[in-house]
Design a protein around this motif. Structure first.
Motif, PDB file in Angstrom:
ATOM      1  N   TRP A   1     -11.564  31.938  37.185  1.00  0.00           N
ATOM      2  CA  TRP A   1     -10.703  30.957  37.573  1.00  0.00           C
ATOM      3  C   TRP A   1      -9.844  31.422  38.768  1.00  0.00           C
ATOM      4  CZ3 TRP A   1     -10.138  25.866  37.047  1.00  0.00           C
ATOM      5  CH2 TRP A   1      -9.314  25.314  37.338  1.00  0.00           C
ATOM      6  N   CYS A   2      -9.995  30.693  39.831  1.00  0.00           N
ATOM      7  CA  CYS A   2      -9.201  31.232  40.892  1.00  0.00           C
ATOM      8  C   CYS A   2      -7.776  30.954  40.995  1.00  0.00           C
ATOM      9  CB  CYS A   2      -9.932  30.574  42.184  1.00  0.00           C
ATOM     10  SG  CYS A   2      -9.035  31.181  43.924  1.00  0.00           S
ATOM     11  N   MET A   3      -6.901  31.757  41.201  1.00  0.00           N
ATOM     12  CA  MET A   3      -5.656  31.883  41.103  1.00  0.00           C
ATOM     13  C   MET A   3      -4.978  32.184  42.556  1.00  0.00           C
ATOM     14  SD  MET A   3      -3.999  30.613  38.507  1.00  0.00           S
ATOM     15  CE  MET A   3      -2.840  31.258  37.132  1.00  0.00           C
ATOM     16  N   GLY A   4      -6.093  32.144  43.580  1.00  0.00           N
ATOM     17  CA  GLY A   4      -5.523  32.521  44.922  1.00  0.00           C
ATOM     18  C   GLY A   4      -4.551  31.357  45.398  1.00  0.00           C
ATOM     19  N   PRO A   5      -3.752  31.630  46.522  1.00  0.00           N
ATOM     20  CA  PRO A   5      -2.713  30.736  46.875  1.00  0.00           C
ATOM     21  C   PRO A   5      -3.076  29.324  46.992  1.00  0.00           C
ATOM     22  CG  PRO A   5      -3.243  32.449  48.738  1.00  0.00           C
ATOM     23  CD  PRO A   5      -3.937  32.776  47.347  1.00  0.00           C
ATOM     24  N   ARG A   6      -4.233  29.053  47.779  1.00  0.00           N
ATOM     25  CA  ARG A   6      -4.738  27.987  48.149  1.00  0.00           C
ATOM     26  C   ARG A   6      -5.212  27.058  46.825  1.00  0.00           C
ATOM     27  NH1 ARG A   6      -4.678  31.132  52.524  1.00  0.00           N
ATOM     28  NH2 ARG A   6      -6.153  32.244  51.473  1.00  0.00           N
ATOM     29  N   CYS A   7      -5.940  27.429  45.914  1.00  0.00           N
ATOM     30  CA  CYS A   7      -6.270  27.024  44.790  1.00  0.00           C
ATOM     31  C   CYS A   7      -4.757  26.769  44.029  1.00  0.00           C
ATOM     32  CB  CYS A   7      -7.196  27.907  43.772  1.00  0.00           C
ATOM     33  SG  CYS A   7      -8.789  27.735  44.813  1.00  0.00           S
ATOM     34  N   VAL A   8      -3.615  27.532  43.854  1.00  0.00           N
ATOM     35  CA  VAL A   8      -2.503  27.317  43.053  1.00  0.00           C
ATOM     36  C   VAL A   8      -1.874  25.984  43.848  1.00  0.00           C
ATOM     37  CG1 VAL A   8      -0.261  28.312  42.911  1.00  0.00           C
ATOM     38  CG2 VAL A   8      -2.383  29.731  42.285  1.00  0.00           C
TER      39      VAL A   8
ATOM     40  N   SER B   1      -8.526  36.410  42.334  1.00  0.00           N
ATOM     41  CA  SER B   1      -7.902  35.955  43.764  1.00  0.00           C
ATOM     42  C   SER B   1      -8.794  35.060  44.516  1.00  0.00           C
ATOM     43  CB  SER B   1      -7.263  37.510  44.408  1.00  0.00           C
ATOM     44  OG  SER B   1      -8.465  38.044  44.634  1.00  0.00           O
ATOM     45  N   CYS B   2      -8.739  34.987  45.775  1.00  0.00           N
ATOM     46  CA  CYS B   2      -9.257  33.931  46.654  1.00  0.00           C
ATOM     47  C   CYS B   2     -10.685  34.285  46.251  1.00  0.00           C
ATOM     48  CB  CYS B   2      -8.785  33.884  48.035  1.00  0.00           C
ATOM     49  SG  CYS B   2      -9.720  32.742  49.030  1.00  0.00           S
ATOM     50  N   GLN B   3     -11.567  33.242  46.224  1.00  0.00           N
ATOM     51  CA  GLN B   3     -13.159  33.374  46.217  1.00  0.00           C
ATOM     52  C   GLN B   3     -13.621  32.660  47.568  1.00  0.00           C
ATOM     53  OE1 GLN B   3     -14.944  34.498  43.988  1.00  0.00           O
ATOM     54  NE2 GLN B   3     -13.608  34.791  42.240  1.00  0.00           N
ATOM     55  N   TYR B   4     -12.783  32.127  48.475  1.00  0.00           N
ATOM     56  CA  TYR B   4     -13.256  31.847  49.710  1.00  0.00           C
ATOM     57  C   TYR B   4     -13.413  30.401  50.090  1.00  0.00           C
ATOM     58  CZ  TYR B   4     -13.280  36.724  50.804  1.00  0.00           C
ATOM     59  OH  TYR B   4     -12.931  38.053  50.784  1.00  0.00           O
ATOM     60  N   PRO B   5     -14.123  29.656  49.247  1.00  0.00           N
ATOM     61  CA  PRO B   5     -14.086  27.982  49.192  1.00  0.00           C
ATOM     62  C   PRO B   5     -12.834  27.315  49.093  1.00  0.00           C
ATOM     63  CG  PRO B   5     -15.480  28.717  47.518  1.00  0.00           C
ATOM     64  CD  PRO B   5     -14.909  29.668  47.963  1.00  0.00           C
ATOM     65  N   CYS B   6     -11.698  27.863  49.788  1.00  0.00           N
ATOM     66  CA  CYS B   6     -10.447  27.280  49.412  1.00  0.00           C
ATOM     67  C   CYS B   6     -10.290  25.733  49.303  1.00  0.00           C
ATOM     68  CB  CYS B   6      -9.380  27.610  49.968  1.00  0.00           C
ATOM     69  SG  CYS B   6      -9.418  29.648  50.298  1.00  0.00           S
ATOM     70  N   ASN B   7     -10.933  25.155  50.411  1.00  0.00           N
ATOM     71  CA  ASN B   7     -10.791  23.711  50.378  1.00  0.00           C
ATOM     72  C   ASN B   7     -11.211  22.923  49.431  1.00  0.00           C
ATOM     73  OD1 ASN B   7      -9.665  24.070  52.869  1.00  0.00           O
ATOM     74  ND2 ASN B   7     -11.502  23.882  54.034  1.00  0.00           N
TER      75      ASN B   7
ATOM     76  N   PRO C   1      -9.063  23.184  42.965  1.00  0.00           N
ATOM     77  CA  PRO C   1      -9.128  24.444  42.101  1.00  0.00           C
ATOM     78  C   PRO C   1     -10.750  24.843  41.758  1.00  0.00           C
ATOM     79  CG  PRO C   1      -7.412  23.022  41.291  1.00  0.00           C
ATOM     80  CD  PRO C   1      -8.326  22.268  42.332  1.00  0.00           C
ATOM     81  N   LEU C   2     -10.897  26.105  41.632  1.00  0.00           N
ATOM     82  CA  LEU C   2     -12.165  26.556  41.502  1.00  0.00           C
ATOM     83  C   LEU C   2     -12.590  27.229  40.499  1.00  0.00           C
ATOM     84  CD1 LEU C   2     -14.355  26.420  44.163  1.00  0.00           C
ATOM     85  CD2 LEU C   2     -13.785  28.758  44.177  1.00  0.00           C
ATOM     86  N   MET C   3     -13.868  27.025  39.871  1.00  0.00           N
ATOM     87  CA  MET C   3     -14.268  27.815  38.581  1.00  0.00           C
ATOM     88  C   MET C   3     -15.662  28.216  38.662  1.00  0.00           C
ATOM     89  SD  MET C   3     -14.256  26.398  34.641  1.00  0.00           S
ATOM     90  CE  MET C   3     -15.193  25.008  35.183  1.00  0.00           C
TER      91      MET C   3
HETATM   92  S1  FES Z   1      -7.774  30.396  46.996  1.00  0.00           S
HETATM   93 FE1  FES Z   1      -9.115  29.825  45.674  1.00  0.00          FE
HETATM   94  S2  FES Z   1     -11.011  29.871  46.836  1.00  0.00           S
HETATM   95 FE2  FES Z   1      -9.575  30.537  48.021  1.00  0.00          FE
END
Ligand code: FES
Length: 259
Positions: free
Chosen positions: A166-173, A204-210, A213-215
């Motif tokens: 589960w992405c908890m990077g800044p853009r997903c958050v 953390s970020c998995q890259y396809p931020c746009n 939220p990403l799983m």
């Molecule tokens: S912050 Fe989730 S993919 Fe970049």
């Protein structure tokens, strides 16, 4: 001449577990004691909530609606280490938030100098060092029994059949990932089959931020995106219990079958 802001937002990193939030909460309380009349709010760049847009909403709700356009909100980054690229992106988030406000409810929004660049930081550090030099040696501290070894359980791989990342990077958050995490975690805890099979991990970020939220679910390597409170658990259950990938939320096609 210095100008006093109308409201303060402390913007930190979420860290792991509740420690980072508790620490930032203590700093916020100390600031509130120093200036009881000023509305203040926490926000997190990643791994915790509220994210910046939600925190700005809360801060504005604490100010008189009638003259919001005359108010100045200061965002104080307290992120260590500081990442200029992350701060630049957070400024874009703030600009997007501003663009969604009606003209009459659009405060002035300012980012303060980040924590590690504050005037007065070096003298404060030197004073702290001088105090630290008088403390007892680390080996003399009590309460650290068993310091020679770590728990045996830290040598074992937990039982699982799949990883759910589960992405908890800044853009997903900023798109709600931290707010959705308890829903994901509770759904797994409440279901014995899910609990038995899945190892949930925050990343953390998995890259396809746009697409957040990403799983991502392994070993299948299926990436799901644009998840929200309505779709998250059904998508997970459809994948795990129904054996079907939810096409509406897949963010990349499956690998082509080889002949
Ligand atoms: S912050 Fe989730 S993919 Fe970049």
């Amino acid at each position: 001449m210095l100008e006093k802001p109308d409201a303060l937002l402390l913007l930190g990193r979420g860290g792991l577990g509740s420690a980072a939030k508790n620490e930032l909460q203590s700093l916020l309380q100390a600031c509130q004691q120093a200036d009881p009349g000023m509305p203040m709010q926490l926000a997190f760049a990643d791994r915790n909530q509220p994210a910046l847009p939600e925190a700005l909403d809360r801060l504005c709700a604490a100010l008189p609606a009638a003259d919001l356009a005359q108010r100045t909100l200061v965002i104080q980054p307290v992120m260590v280490p500081d990442e200029p690229a992350l701060r630049r992106w957070l400024q874009k988030v703030a600009m997007r938030w501003l663009s969604e406000q009606a003209d009459h409810a659009r405060p002035k929004l300012v980012f303060a100098q980040p924590l590690l660049q504050l005037d007065g930081l070096v003298p404060a550090l030197l004073k702290n060092l001088a105090q630290a030099a008088t403390l007892p040696d680390v080996a003399a501290e009590e309460g650290e029994e068993g310091w020679q070894t770590d728990p045996v359980a830290w040598s074992s791989v937990p039982a699982h059949q799949r990883h759910v990342l589960w992405c908890m990077g800044p853009r997903c958050v900023a798109k709600g990932a931290a707010a959705l995490w308890p829903r994901l975690s509770q759904a797994v805890q409440a279901s014995p089959p899910l609990k038995q099979q899945l190892m949930l991990l925050q990343t953390s970020c998995q890259y396809p931020c746009n697409q957040g939220p990403l799983m991502i679910i392994y070993p299948e390597g299926v990436w799901y995106g644009m998840l929200d409170a309505d779709s998250l658990v059904p998508v997970l259950k459809s994948h795990i219990e129904g054996g079907e990938a939810c096409a509406a939320h897949r963010v990349h096609p499956p690998p082509a079958a080889s002949d």
